[in-house]
Design a protein around this motif. Structure first.
Motif, PDB file in Angstrom:
ATOM      1  N   ASN A  78       0.800  -1.235   0.000  1.00 46.37           N
ATOM      2  CA  ASN A  78       0.000   0.000   0.000  1.00 46.37           C
ATOM      3  C   ASN A  78       0.832   1.285   0.000  1.00 46.37           C
ATOM      4  N   GLU A  79       2.132   1.195  -0.168  1.00 47.23           N
ATOM      5  CA  GLU A  79       2.988   2.388  -0.232  1.00 47.23           C
ATOM      6  C   GLU A  79       3.557   2.538  -1.643  1.00 47.23           C
ATOM      7  N   VAL A  80       3.398   3.718  -2.233  1.00 49.47           N
ATOM      8  CA  VAL A  80       3.984   3.979  -3.550  1.00 49.47           C
ATOM      9  C   VAL A  80       5.500   4.082  -3.393  1.00 49.47           C
ATOM     10  N   ILE A  81       6.236   3.216  -4.086  1.00 46.18           N
ATOM     11  CA  ILE A  81       7.690   3.204  -3.938  1.00 46.18           C
ATOM     12  C   ILE A  81       8.425   3.619  -5.207  1.00 46.18           C
ATOM     13  N   TYR A  82       7.721   3.707  -6.332  1.00 43.15           N
ATOM     14  CA  TYR A  82       8.399   4.075  -7.578  1.00 43.15           C
ATOM     15  C   TYR A  82       7.384   4.582  -8.580  1.00 43.15           C
ATOM     16  N   THR A  83       7.721   5.691  -9.246  1.00 50.68           N
ATOM     17  CA  THR A  83       6.910   6.194 -10.354  1.00 50.68           C
ATOM     18  C   THR A  83       7.835   6.621 -11.491  1.00 50.68           C
ATOM     19  N   ASN A  84       7.336   6.492 -12.702  1.00 48.43           N
ATOM     20  CA  ASN A  84       8.115   6.846 -13.887  1.00 48.43           C
ATOM     21  C   ASN A  84       7.170   7.500 -14.892  1.00 48.43           C
ATOM     22  N   PRO A  85       6.907   8.801 -14.752  1.00 45.82           N
ATOM     23  CA  PRO A  85       5.919   9.461 -15.622  1.00 45.82           C
ATOM     24  C   PRO A  85       6.412   9.652 -17.044  1.00 45.82           C
ATOM     25  N   LEU A  86       5.450   9.835 -17.939  1.00 41.58           N
ATOM     26  CA  LEU A  86       5.751  10.127 -19.338  1.00 41.58           C
ATOM     27  C   LEU A  86       6.387  11.511 -19.467  1.00 41.58           C
ATOM     28  N   ASN A  87       7.240  11.671 -20.465  1.00 37.37           N
ATOM     29  CA  ASN A  87       7.845  12.968 -20.761  1.00 37.37           C
ATOM     30  C   ASN A  87       6.748  13.919 -21.251  1.00 37.37           C
ATOM     31  N   ALA A  88       6.481  14.966 -20.492  1.00 39.89           N
ATOM     32  CA  ALA A  88       5.339  15.845 -20.764  1.00 39.89           C
ATOM     33  C   ALA A  88       5.487  16.585 -22.091  1.00 39.89           C
ATOM     34  N   ALA A  89       6.671  17.105 -22.369  1.00 39.98           N
ATOM     35  CA  ALA A  89       6.874  17.861 -23.608  1.00 39.98           C
ATOM     36  C   ALA A  89       6.718  16.960 -24.829  1.00 39.98           C
ATOM     37  N   ALA A  90       7.261  15.762 -24.758  1.00 40.75           N
ATOM     38  CA  ALA A  90       7.144  14.825 -25.877  1.00 40.75           C
ATOM     39  C   ALA A  90       5.698  14.377 -26.065  1.00 40.75           C
ATOM     40  N   LEU A  91       4.978  14.214 -24.955  1.00 46.07           N
ATOM     41  CA  LEU A  91       3.576  13.820 -25.054  1.00 46.07           C
ATOM     42  C   LEU A  91       2.746  14.926 -25.697  1.00 46.07           C
ATOM     43  N   GLU A  92       3.073  16.166 -25.422  1.00 44.64           N
ATOM     44  CA  GLU A  92       2.385  17.289 -26.049  1.00 44.64           C
ATOM     45  C   GLU A  92       2.566  17.250 -27.571  1.00 44.64           C
ATOM     46  N   GLN A  93       3.781  16.975 -28.011  1.00 42.40           N
ATOM     47  CA  GLN A  93       4.044  16.889 -29.448  1.00 42.40           C
ATOM     48  C   GLN A  93       3.337  15.684 -30.071  1.00 42.40           C
ATOM     49  N   LEU A  94       3.321  14.584 -29.358  1.00 45.85           N
ATOM     50  CA  LEU A  94       2.618  13.400 -29.860  1.00 45.85           C
ATOM     51  C   LEU A  94       1.121  13.670 -29.979  1.00 45.85           C
ATOM     52  N   THR A  95       0.583  14.392 -29.008  1.00 44.52           N
ATOM     53  CA  THR A  95      -0.837  14.733 -29.038  1.00 44.52           C
ATOM     54  C   THR A  95      -1.178  15.535 -30.290  1.00 44.52           C
ATOM     55  N   LYS A  96      -0.344  16.513 -30.623  1.00 39.73           N
ATOM     56  CA  LYS A  96      -0.585  17.317 -31.817  1.00 39.73           C
ATOM     57  C   LYS A  96      -0.567  16.454 -33.076  1.00 39.73           C
ATOM     58  N   ALA A  97       0.398  15.534 -33.148  1.00 45.38           N
ATOM     59  CA  ALA A  97       0.480  14.657 -34.313  1.00 45.38           C
ATOM     60  C   ALA A  97      -0.731  13.731 -34.397  1.00 45.38           C
ATOM     61  N   ALA A  98      -1.186  13.249 -33.251  1.00 50.51           N
ATOM     62  CA  ALA A  98      -2.346  12.355 -33.237  1.00 50.51           C
ATOM     63  C   ALA A  98      -3.614  13.086 -33.651  1.00 50.51           C
ATOM     64  N   LEU A  99      -3.760  14.322 -33.218  1.00 53.82           N
ATOM     65  CA  LEU A  99      -4.934  15.101 -33.613  1.00 53.82           C
ATOM     66  C   LEU A  99      -4.966  15.315 -35.120  1.00 53.82           C
ATOM     67  N   GLU A 100      -3.802  15.573 -35.714  1.00 55.17           N
ATOM     68  CA  GLU A 100      -3.727  15.769 -37.169  1.00 55.17           C
ATOM     69  C   GLU A 100      -4.139  14.511 -37.920  1.00 55.17           C
ATOM     70  N   ARG A 101      -3.893  13.354 -37.314  1.00 54.21           N
ATOM     71  CA  ARG A 101      -4.215  12.078 -37.955  1.00 54.21           C
ATOM     72  C   ARG A 101      -5.558  11.506 -37.483  1.00 54.21           C
TER      73      ARG A 101
ATOM     74  N   GLU B 286       8.560   5.642 -34.989  1.00 49.89           N
ATOM     75  CA  GLU B 286       9.713   6.227 -35.674  1.00 49.89           C
ATOM     76  C   GLU B 286       9.961   7.676 -35.275  1.00 49.89           C
ATOM     77  N   THR B 287       8.910   8.364 -34.815  1.00 50.44           N
ATOM     78  CA  THR B 287       9.009   9.805 -34.569  1.00 50.44           C
ATOM     79  C   THR B 287       9.248  10.152 -33.108  1.00 50.44           C
ATOM     80  N   PHE B 288       8.655   9.397 -32.198  1.00 51.44           N
ATOM     81  CA  PHE B 288       8.691   9.777 -30.780  1.00 51.44           C
ATOM     82  C   PHE B 288       9.509   8.759 -29.990  1.00 51.44           C
ATOM     83  N   LYS B 289      10.806   9.044 -29.882  1.00 48.83           N
ATOM     84  CA  LYS B 289      11.746   8.103 -29.293  1.00 48.83           C
ATOM     85  C   LYS B 289      11.738   8.110 -27.765  1.00 48.83           C
ATOM     86  N   ASP B 290      10.967   9.013 -27.156  1.00 45.14           N
ATOM     87  CA  ASP B 290      10.863   9.022 -25.693  1.00 45.14           C
ATOM     88  C   ASP B 290       9.910   7.947 -25.184  1.00 45.14           C
ATOM     89  N   PHE B 291       9.224   7.276 -26.104  1.00 46.47           N
ATOM     90  CA  PHE B 291       8.187   6.333 -25.704  1.00 46.47           C
ATOM     91  C   PHE B 291       8.373   4.964 -26.338  1.00 46.47           C
TER      92      PHE B 291
END
Length: 260
Positions: free
Chosen positions: A75-98, A163-168
């Motif tokens: 019941n104790e959170v011992i590790y987190t590894n969040p997504l890269n926020a800036a890269a996710l923003e760019q991915l979101t824009k690309a996904a919206l275009e498609r 091929e485009t988003f190497k952070d993920f």
């Protein structure tokens, strides 16, 4: 009593059968493990809020969720590894275009860039049978830690993102949906955070899985067991192969490796 071990179980296709039900023999086997003093944990790609009922039913308080990005020990959170926020923003824009929807996920909720009635979202999420669907909030990714997102696109169209988003890393789990996780993240890393804390040797670590997102886990764990219903790539990396989930595969596997 025999030496204690730690056993990690995937959920879908492993603990749950193909109807998303927990076989009686599996539940009884898990409680027998606990009675023998073993540590029982879950390792899944699901969000924590997607398997609360299962944790309560099995009385499990240690788990690796989001394919290793959000890890809880007793019941104790011992590790987190969040997504890269800036890269996710760019991915979101690309996904919206498609015209590819995205669902953003933190440890408490999930929100979609489009109304959740979208066919790809409804078809994918409904198969999990969790009784909850994302609501519409295209700005949910801003100013918060997200541990996984879902990209909705037909098979093969994720290649552009790979091929485009190497952070993920992108892991397909449904004909319409792909998990987005931090590059290099895996269940194996999350499991290591737990085993380091608990002090279990490699020889006392076990894991059961069936899906492509279990490959790193089953490669990392010395005593790895693939379900009989697992994909062939998964069976190839496991030390053992048990029966399918709907043929008492968990019970059979635990007996096969001598834990029961």
């Amino acid at each position: 009593m025999r030496e204690r071990s730690v056993i990690f179980f995937d959920i879908d296709g492993t603990l749950y059968d193909h109807e998303k039900k927990l076989p009686r023999s599996t539940k009884e086997a898990v409680f027998e493990l606990k009675e023998k003093g073993h540590e029982v944990a879950i390792a899944t790609g699901r969000a924590p809020f997607m398997f609360e009922d299962l944790r309560r039913e099995l009385e499990i308080d240690t788990y690796v969720s989001y394919n290793g990005q959000y890890v809880v020990l007793q019941n104790e959170v011992i590790y987190t590894n969040p997504l890269n926020a800036a890269a996710l923003e760019q991915l979101t824009k690309a996904a919206l275009e498609r015209e590819h929807p995205i669902v953003y996920m933190d440890h408490e909720d999930m929100r979609a860039t489009v109304p959740p009635e979208h066919q790809y979202i409804s078809d994918s999420i409904s198969e999990l049978r969790v009784g909850i669907f994302p609501t519409h909030d295209p700005l949910y990714h801003q100013d918060r830690d997200l541990y996984q997102s879902l990209l909705f696109c037909p098979e093969g169209e994720e290649c552009f993102y790979e091929e485009t988003f190497k952070d993920f890393d992108f892991i397909r789990w449904h004909p319409f949906s792909v998990d987005i996780i931090p590059r290099g993240g895996s269940k194996a890393i999350g499991i290591e955070k737990i085993t380091e804390r608990l002090g279990f040797s490699k020889s006392r670590q076990y894991a059961f899985g069936d899906g492509l997102n279990d490959i790193e886990m089953l490669t990392h764990i010395e005593n790895s067991i693939a379900m009989g219903n697992a994909k062939e790539q998964v069976k190839a990396v496991a030390k053992y192969v048990t029966k399918p989930v709907d043929e008492e595969g968990i019970l059979y596997g635990l007996r096969m490796v001598g834990l029961l």
